[in-house]
Design a protein around this motif. Structure first.
Motif, PDB file in Angstrom:
ATOM      1  N   UNK A 360      97.781  73.054  -2.342  1.00 15.75           N
ATOM      2  CA  UNK A 360      97.287  74.402  -2.039  1.00 15.75           C
ATOM      3  C   UNK A 360      97.381  75.280  -3.287  1.00 15.75           C
ATOM      4  N   UNK A 361      96.280  75.953  -3.594  1.00 18.94           N
ATOM      5  CA  UNK A 361      96.214  76.805  -4.778  1.00 18.94           C
ATOM      6  C   UNK A 361      97.077  78.047  -4.597  1.00 18.94           C
ATOM      7  N   UNK A 362      97.610  78.534  -5.703  1.00 19.32           N
ATOM      8  CA  UNK A 362      98.429  79.750  -5.711  1.00 19.32           C
ATOM      9  C   UNK A 362      97.744  80.812  -6.566  1.00 19.32           C
ATOM     10  N   UNK A 363      98.241  82.047  -6.463  1.00 16.09           N
ATOM     11  CA  UNK A 363      97.785  83.115  -7.351  1.00 16.09           C
ATOM     12  C   UNK A 363      98.994  83.629  -8.125  1.00 16.09           C
ATOM     13  N   UNK A 364      98.756  84.126  -9.310  1.00 17.81           N
ATOM     14  CA  UNK A 364      99.832  84.694 -10.131  1.00 17.81           C
ATOM     15  C   UNK A 364      99.802  86.211  -9.989  1.00 17.81           C
ATOM     16  N   UNK A 365     100.813  86.747  -9.314  1.00 18.85           N
ATOM     17  CA  UNK A 365     100.913  88.199  -9.176  1.00 18.85           C
ATOM     18  C   UNK A 365     101.672  88.746 -10.376  1.00 18.85           C
ATOM     19  N   UNK A 366     102.059  90.014 -10.322  1.00 12.48           N
ATOM     20  CA  UNK A 366     102.770  90.613 -11.449  1.00 12.48           C
ATOM     21  C   UNK A 366     104.171  90.014 -11.605  1.00 12.48           C
ATOM     22  N   UNK A 417      87.411  74.382   1.033  1.00 18.59           N
ATOM     23  CA  UNK A 417      87.074  73.899   2.372  1.00 18.59           C
ATOM     24  C   UNK A 417      86.518  74.990   3.262  1.00 18.59           C
ATOM     25  N   UNK A 418      86.929  75.001   4.547  1.00 20.31           N
ATOM     26  CA  UNK A 418      86.393  75.927   5.549  1.00 20.31           C
ATOM     27  C   UNK A 418      86.589  77.368   5.118  1.00 20.31           C
ATOM     28  N   UNK A 419      85.496  78.093   4.894  1.00 18.63           N
ATOM     29  CA  UNK A 419      85.613  79.485   4.480  1.00 18.63           C
ATOM     30  C   UNK A 419      86.355  79.633   3.175  1.00 18.63           C
ATOM     31  N   UNK A 420      86.550  78.517   2.444  1.00 25.62           N
ATOM     32  CA  UNK A 420      87.336  78.528   1.211  1.00 25.62           C
ATOM     33  C   UNK A 420      86.803  79.551   0.226  1.00 25.62           C
ATOM     34  N   UNK A 421      87.699  80.318  -0.366  1.00 23.82           N
ATOM     35  CA  UNK A 421      87.277  81.376  -1.274  1.00 23.82           C
ATOM     36  C   UNK A 421      88.411  81.711  -2.232  1.00 23.82           C
ATOM     37  N   UNK A 422      88.097  82.526  -3.206  1.00 19.78           N
ATOM     38  CA  UNK A 422      89.103  83.134  -4.078  1.00 19.78           C
ATOM     39  C   UNK A 422      88.651  84.570  -4.274  1.00 19.78           C
ATOM     40  N   UNK A 423      89.356  85.506  -3.651  1.00 16.34           N
ATOM     41  CA  UNK A 423      88.973  86.912  -3.710  1.00 16.34           C
ATOM     42  C   UNK A 423      88.903  87.446  -5.124  1.00 16.34           C
ATOM     43  N   UNK A 424      88.401  88.665  -5.246  1.00 15.20           N
ATOM     44  CA  UNK A 424      88.178  89.283  -6.555  1.00 15.20           C
ATOM     45  C   UNK A 424      89.462  89.275  -7.386  1.00 15.20           C
ATOM     46  N   UNK A 425      89.329  88.889  -8.645  1.00 13.06           N
ATOM     47  CA  UNK A 425      90.493  88.784  -9.529  1.00 13.06           C
ATOM     48  C   UNK A 425      90.017  88.748 -10.983  1.00 13.06           C
ATOM     49  N   UNK A 426      90.964  88.933 -11.882  1.00  8.96           N
ATOM     50  CA  UNK A 426      90.706  88.758 -13.306  1.00  8.96           C
ATOM     51  C   UNK A 426      91.391  87.470 -13.762  1.00  8.96           C
ATOM     52  N   UNK A 427      90.771  86.745 -14.675  1.00  7.61           N
ATOM     53  CA  UNK A 427      91.395  85.533 -15.209  1.00  7.61           C
ATOM     54  C   UNK A 427      92.478  85.852 -16.240  1.00  7.61           C
ATOM     55  N   UNK A 428      92.325  86.977 -16.938  1.00  8.28           N
ATOM     56  CA  UNK A 428      93.315  87.313 -17.970  1.00  8.28           C
ATOM     57  C   UNK A 428      94.608  87.827 -17.323  1.00  8.28           C
ATOM     58  N   UNK A 429      95.701  87.673 -18.077  1.00  6.71           N
ATOM     59  CA  UNK A 429      97.025  88.041 -17.574  1.00  6.71           C
ATOM     60  C   UNK A 429      97.380  89.478 -17.938  1.00  6.71           C
ATOM     61  N   UNK A 430      98.022  90.156 -16.987  1.00  8.46           N
ATOM     62  CA  UNK A 430      98.589  91.477 -17.279  1.00  8.46           C
ATOM     63  C   UNK A 430      99.860  91.309 -18.114  1.00  8.46           C
ATOM     64  N   UNK A 492      92.182  93.225 -21.972  1.00  3.04           N
ATOM     65  CA  UNK A 492      91.500  92.618 -20.833  1.00  3.04           C
ATOM     66  C   UNK A 492      90.277  93.413 -20.412  1.00  3.04           C
ATOM     67  N   UNK A 493      89.195  92.701 -20.136  1.00  2.00           N
ATOM     68  CA  UNK A 493      87.930  93.335 -19.753  1.00  2.00           C
ATOM     69  C   UNK A 493      87.823  93.371 -18.231  1.00  2.00           C
ATOM     70  N   UNK A 494      88.015  94.533 -17.633  1.00  2.00           N
ATOM     71  CA  UNK A 494      88.008  94.648 -16.166  1.00  2.00           C
ATOM     72  C   UNK A 494      86.624  94.373 -15.585  1.00  2.00           C
ATOM     73  N   UNK A 495      85.596  94.465 -16.411  1.00  2.00           N
ATOM     74  CA  UNK A 495      84.237  94.219 -15.912  1.00  2.00           C
ATOM     75  C   UNK A 495      84.022  92.752 -15.535  1.00  2.00           C
ATOM     76  N   UNK A 496      84.898  91.874 -16.036  1.00  2.00           N
ATOM     77  CA  UNK A 496      84.752  90.441 -15.729  1.00  2.00           C
ATOM     78  C   UNK A 496      85.458  90.061 -14.422  1.00  2.00           C
ATOM     79  N   UNK A 497      85.896  91.053 -13.658  1.00  2.00           N
ATOM     80  CA  UNK A 497      86.468  90.745 -12.341  1.00  2.00           C
ATOM     81  C   UNK A 497      85.442  89.923 -11.547  1.00  2.00           C
ATOM     82  N   UNK A 498      85.915  88.869 -10.931  1.00  2.00           N
ATOM     83  CA  UNK A 498      85.004  87.976 -10.219  1.00  2.00           C
ATOM     84  C   UNK A 498      85.745  87.302  -9.071  1.00  2.00           C
ATOM     85  N   UNK A 499      85.020  86.601  -8.230  1.00  2.00           N
ATOM     86  CA  UNK A 499      85.639  85.887  -7.119  1.00  2.00           C
ATOM     87  C   UNK A 499      84.741  84.774  -6.628  1.00  2.00           C
TER      88      UNK A 499
END
Length: 546
Positions: A360-366, A417-430, A492-499
């Motif tokens: 299962x994929x994870x996300x990196x928070x602050x 998979x079912x409804x699989x997604x990755x919500x809006x995020x930036x690839x670069x690190x804070x 970091x370029x906030x315009x590159x936010x994607x999902x």
């Protein structure tokens, strides 16, 4: 191919199955396909169990008919029936041998072997539990919200205009509505409850479902402030279960809780989805992501007319004989889609490398790396040294980006998979992520750029949305998207936010190449100004004014 509505039905069927490992499969078609195969074997064991027991029942029914015929004949003859020694013999035989055989057969546990095998499959670590069921329903609700689908169509198996022929019954609709209410989606819950009510067929089981539907409708209408509809629904509910103290008490509480402004004749039209926001109206990040995924946010033809397609030959001499096909999707920030830059033979190797390695994929928070509903997919990381194909791909990425791949991260592969997604995020690190020690190899710097390979086509959905650019990339097998995550200044370029948009139907495989900023100054030098504060066009305009 496994479709979302079928997948939810599959999980609804298995919701009582225990799980001991917490292994997830709703977030990956790869995992779902495996347990679907297990179910086929369970069906075979069930068929064997029924066959064994059917033979037993057929034998007992035949003996029963014989015994009943003998008794009916004896009653017709009366006492004279026992004057025949043959009849005396048959009666004694029945009461001794035949009934003993019947008793023994009735006591025999038939079908024990297939039952044991079926239980073995049910207890496998990879079989779903309640959490898996909720994950599948959550995926279905996400599809409904993001793509603005109708519950009526979903219940009929129609997904974004395509009919998959799988129907949901009233009970399924109630289960989905209950979760929607729990997760604070009253509009969606209301639509599912209306559909559940419409699908009631009058059976005994469904008569018991009606009060549940009305009770949940009351809750949804309260959240949506439809007070008149709420009152009418309460009255209908009490009419069905007039003796229910709980409903009467809840109704009394509801009346007492109403403010003076909330009159019982006050009613609001309930739309399944909120209206599309007008131009200039404030929009939240997730709503912007959803509108881009659904195609309601897009560039106008006028805004697209300066974009170009062509062949890239400049970054390496080899490209003079094998140029890269490039499609420009946005200029500032640069977003390019390269076509036919990975081959089926390479994809076959990748699939073998990732076999049984997905998690299962994870996300990196602050402050930490966590599993989250923001990202429902499965992934794995594989170092470039694992196979020569990976180093070949990296050389191609270097040609595509003109960046140094020496400080790229490990190859990441993901399956949705079912409804699989990755919500809006930036690839670069804070910076806070660096400070918390959550970035591997921080000495390599931030992620200067990303290349996203599409390793499969997707039947429906699954695009990559850039809300601030109002651009949606449709998955196309063998293609790869490239963009810079950072300004030339390193900010970091906030315009590159994607999902990653939810999968409606099909399976999505992608490969990510994240390139770090270390040793890239000769490839992408800084500008003479801070380009995170002003674009080149703005600098030129300022110079004209001066």
């Amino acid at each position: 191919m496994i479709f979302p509505v079928f997948s939810v039905l599959f999980l609804l069927f298995h919701q009582a199955i225990p799980s001991v490992s917490g292994v997830e499969f709703f977030s990956s078609i790869h995992g779902m396909t495996k347990v679907f195969g297990y179910e086929q074997k369970m069906v075979l064991h069930m068929q064997k169990f029924l066959s064994d027991n059917q033979d037993k029942l057929d034998f007992l029914k035949a003996r029963l008919r014989e015994f009943e015929n003998e008794r009916n004949e004896a009653r017709e003859w009366g006492p004279s029936y026992f004057e025949s020694p043959i009849n005396k013999y048959l009666l004694n035989k029945r009461l001794t041998v035949d009934w003993q055989r019947v008793e023994n057969l009735m006591a025999t546990s038939t079908g024990e072997k297939p039952l044991t095998r079926l239980r073995k499959f049910r207890n496998r670590e990879t079989m779903p539990d309640k959490k898996e069921l909720e994950g599948a329903i959550d995926g279905l609700l996400r599809l409904q919200y993001v793509y603005r689908l109708k519950a009526k169509d979903l219940a009929r198996g129609i997904l974004d205009g395509v009919d998959y022929g799988t129907q949901l019954n009233s009970e399924h609709c109630v289960d989905i509505a209950r979760l929607a209410l729990r997760d604070q989606h009253p509009r969606l819950a209301h639509s599912w409850l209306i559909e559940a009510n419409d699908r009631l067929t009058g059976g005994e089981k469904e008569e018991q479902l009606k009060p549940q539907i009305l009770a949940l409708l009351v809750q949804a209408k309260k959240e949506l402030e439809d007070f008149r509809g709420l009152n009418d629904t309460y009255q209908e509910l009490i009419g069905i279960q007039s003796a229910s103290e709980e409903h009467a008490k809840n109704y009394e509480t509801f009346l007492n809780a109403l403010s003076e402004k909330a009159l019982l004749n006050e009613s609001k039209p309930i739309l399944e989805h909120a209206p599309i926001p007008e131009e200039g109206e404030p929009v939240g990040e997730f709503q912007a992501y959803s509108l881009t995924c659904s195609g309601h946010w897009r560039l106008t033809p006028k805004e697209q007319r300066h974009l170009r397609c062509g062949y890239v030959t400049e970054t390496h001499p080899f490209l003079w004989i094998a140029p890269l096909k490039a499609e420009e999707l946005f200029q500032d920030p640069l977003l390019v889609l390269y076509h036919d830059v990975i081959y089926q033979s390479e994809i076959d190797v990748i699939r073998k490398l990732t076999e049984n390695r997905l998690m299962r994929a994870t996300i990196t928070s602050h402050n930490e790396s966590v599993v989250s509903n923001v990202r429902t997919s499965q992934f794995t990381f594989i170092p470039v040294t694992a196979h020569k194909v990976l180093s070949t791909i990296d050389q191609r990425v270097a040609d595509m980006t003109n960046l140094n791949m020496k400080y790229a991260e490990d190859h990441q592969f993901a399956n949705y998979g079912i409804g699989g997604h990755y919500g809006q995020h930036m690839d670069w690190f804070y910076q806070t992520t660096f400070d918390a020690g959550l970035v591997s190899s921080p000495e390599m710097g931030n992620r200067i750029a990303a290349v996203l390979f599409y390793l499969s086509d997707v039947a429906q959905g699954g695009g990559t949305a850039f809300p601030q650019l109002r651009t949606l990339l449709k998955p196309k097998k063998y293609a790869a998207a490239f963009w810079h995550n950072l300004h030339a200044s390193g900010v970091g370029d906030v315009r590159t936010q994607h999902g990653a948009c939810p999968i409606i139907a099909g399976s999505k495989w992608v490969q990510n190449r994240w390139i770090r900023e270390n040793d890239q100054s000769d490839r992408r030098p800084c500008e003479l100004w801070d380009d995170s504060l002003a674009t080149y066009a703005q600098i030129l305009e300022l110079n004209k004014q001066n």
